[in-house]
Motif scaffolding. Sequence first.
Motif, PDB file in Angstrom:
ATOM      1  N   LYS A 240       0.829  -1.203   0.000  1.00  0.00           N
ATOM      2  CA  LYS A 240       0.000   0.000   0.000  1.00  0.00           C
ATOM      3  C   LYS A 240       0.870   1.263   0.000  1.00  0.00           C
ATOM      4  O   LYS A 240       0.607   2.217  -0.732  1.00  0.00           O
ATOM      5  N   ALA A 241       1.903   1.237   0.824  1.00  0.00           N
ATOM      6  CA  ALA A 241       2.777   2.414   0.943  1.00  0.00           C
ATOM      7  C   ALA A 241       3.516   2.688  -0.374  1.00  0.00           C
ATOM      8  O   ALA A 241       3.568   3.824  -0.844  1.00  0.00           O
ATOM      9  N   LEU A 242       4.055   1.630  -0.976  1.00  0.00           N
ATOM     10  CA  LEU A 242       4.813   1.800  -2.222  1.00  0.00           C
ATOM     11  C   LEU A 242       3.907   2.240  -3.357  1.00  0.00           C
ATOM     12  O   LEU A 242       4.267   3.072  -4.175  1.00  0.00           O
ATOM     13  N   ARG A 243       2.714   1.652  -3.380  1.00  0.00           N
ATOM     14  CA  ARG A 243       1.763   1.991  -4.432  1.00  0.00           C
ATOM     15  C   ARG A 243       1.419   3.484  -4.372  1.00  0.00           C
ATOM     16  O   ARG A 243       1.387   4.177  -5.379  1.00  0.00           O
ATOM     17  N   GLU A 244       1.195   3.943  -3.149  1.00  0.00           N
ATOM     18  CA  GLU A 244       0.887   5.356  -2.903  1.00  0.00           C
ATOM     19  C   GLU A 244       2.054   6.231  -3.388  1.00  0.00           C
ATOM     20  O   GLU A 244       1.855   7.252  -4.038  1.00  0.00           O
ATOM     21  N   MET A 245       3.294   5.821  -3.065  1.00  0.00           N
ATOM     22  CA  MET A 245       4.477   6.593  -3.443  1.00  0.00           C
ATOM     23  C   MET A 245       4.623   6.678  -4.973  1.00  0.00           C
ATOM     24  O   MET A 245       5.007   7.701  -5.509  1.00  0.00           O
ATOM     25  N   ILE A 246       4.272   5.579  -5.648  1.00  0.00           N
ATOM     26  CA  ILE A 246       4.378   5.577  -7.115  1.00  0.00           C
ATOM     27  C   ILE A 246       3.254   6.423  -7.722  1.00  0.00           C
ATOM     28  O   ILE A 246       3.478   7.242  -8.600  1.00  0.00           O
TER      29      ILE A 246
ATOM     30  N   ILE B 244       3.785  -7.869  -6.310  1.00  0.00           N
ATOM     31  CA  ILE B 244       2.387  -7.493  -6.564  1.00  0.00           C
ATOM     32  C   ILE B 244       2.342  -6.249  -7.452  1.00  0.00           C
ATOM     33  O   ILE B 244       1.559  -6.171  -8.392  1.00  0.00           O
ATOM     34  N   LEU B 245       3.218  -5.292  -7.155  1.00  0.00           N
ATOM     35  CA  LEU B 245       3.258  -4.055  -7.947  1.00  0.00           C
ATOM     36  C   LEU B 245       3.659  -4.333  -9.388  1.00  0.00           C
ATOM     37  O   LEU B 245       3.213  -3.662 -10.309  1.00  0.00           O
ATOM     38  N   GLU B 246       4.480  -5.360  -9.567  1.00  0.00           N
ATOM     39  CA  GLU B 246       4.890  -5.749 -10.914  1.00  0.00           C
ATOM     40  C   GLU B 246       3.663  -6.269 -11.678  1.00  0.00           C
ATOM     41  O   GLU B 246       3.437  -5.918 -12.835  1.00  0.00           O
ATOM     42  N   LEU B 247       2.858  -7.086 -10.997  1.00  0.00           N
ATOM     43  CA  LEU B 247       1.624  -7.599 -11.614  1.00  0.00           C
ATOM     44  C   LEU B 247       0.662  -6.467 -11.939  1.00  0.00           C
ATOM     45  O   LEU B 247      -0.064  -6.521 -12.924  1.00  0.00           O
ATOM     46  N   GLU B 248       0.660  -5.437 -11.102  1.00  0.00           N
ATOM     47  CA  GLU B 248      -0.248  -4.300 -11.315  1.00  0.00           C
ATOM     48  C   GLU B 248       0.263  -3.328 -12.379  1.00  0.00           C
ATOM     49  O   GLU B 248      -0.383  -2.339 -12.687  1.00  0.00           O
ATOM     50  N   GLY B 249       1.470  -3.599 -12.875  1.00  0.00           N
ATOM     51  CA  GLY B 249       2.020  -2.756 -13.932  1.00  0.00           C
ATOM     52  C   GLY B 249       2.668  -1.469 -13.431  1.00  0.00           C
ATOM     53  O   GLY B 249       2.901  -0.554 -14.206  1.00  0.00           O
ATOM     54  N   LEU B 250       2.961  -1.409 -12.135  1.00  0.00           N
ATOM     55  CA  LEU B 250       3.566  -0.182 -11.595  1.00  0.00           C
ATOM     56  C   LEU B 250       5.079  -0.299 -11.459  1.00  0.00           C
ATOM     57  O   LEU B 250       5.782   0.686 -11.287  1.00  0.00           O
ATOM     58  N   VAL B 251       5.571  -1.556 -11.505  1.00  0.00           N
ATOM     59  CA  VAL B 251       6.999  -1.793 -11.356  1.00  0.00           C
ATOM     60  C   VAL B 251       7.462  -2.704 -12.487  1.00  0.00           C
ATOM     61  O   VAL B 251       6.738  -3.620 -12.871  1.00  0.00           O
TER      62      VAL B 251
END
Length: 221
Positions: free
Chosen positions: A14-20, A53-60
Motif C-alpha cells: 500500500k505504501a509503495l503503491r501510494e508513493m508511485i 504485486i506491484l509488478e503484476l499491477e504494472g507499476l513496477v
Amino acid sequence: ANVRRVSTKDIAHKALREMIIKGELEPGQPIAEEELAKELQISRTPLREALQILELEGLVNRSLNGRMNVAPISIQEVKEIFVIRSNLEGIVVEDAIDNITQKDIDHLTHLIKLLKMAISLEDYETIDQFGKQFHEYIYTVSGNKMAVKFLYQLNSMINRYRRLAHKSIGDTKQSVKEHKMILHYIIQKDKINAVEEMKKHILGSLNQAIKTVEKYEHTQF
C-alpha cells in the motif's frame, strides 16, 4: 507468525503503491531495496513480495538483470488505459440502467451533492473520493462482475495517470456537470446517451494526462 508477514507485505504494498501513484517514486526511477526497506522499517522479504504485486499491477518493471524500477509512463499507455476504461465504464453504466432502483438514484443524487460541497471547499482529496464513490456505486448496481474485475485490475494504473491529470477547479466543476448528465440519462433509462456521456467524461481528462506525460517523458531516468 504467518499472519504478521502477510500484513507487513500488505502495508508495504500500500505504501509503495501510494508513493508511485503520487510520483514520490518517479517514473523510471531504479528501486533501491535496501533504502526502501529502511524507510518503511521492514525486512527485505515482505518488501520483495510487495514489489512482486506491484509488478503484476504494472507499476513496477523488472529488467533482465533482475533489477527493478518504477514503470515508466508513456503517451501510448495513457491513451490505451483511458480508452479501455471508457469502454468498460460504458458497459457498466448500460448494465446499471437495467437494475437501477429509486433508492440507487437517491444515493447517486446524494453523492453529487457531496461532490458539489467538496468543490466549493476546494478539497481535492474529498472531490476525488466522492467521484470514485459515484463510479463504484454504478459498478455495484451493474452486477457485471467481469467488467468490474477488469476495472479494478486497471485501477492502480488508472489512478497513477489520474494523478497526472491534475485538475483545476474549473475542470472539477465541469466534472460535476458530467456526473449530473450521466445520472440524468440513467434516470431516463437512456442507454445510448448514458454510455456516450460516460465515455466523454472518462476521455475528458485524457488530454491533460497526455500533456503531463509529455513533460515527464523528457525527464525520465
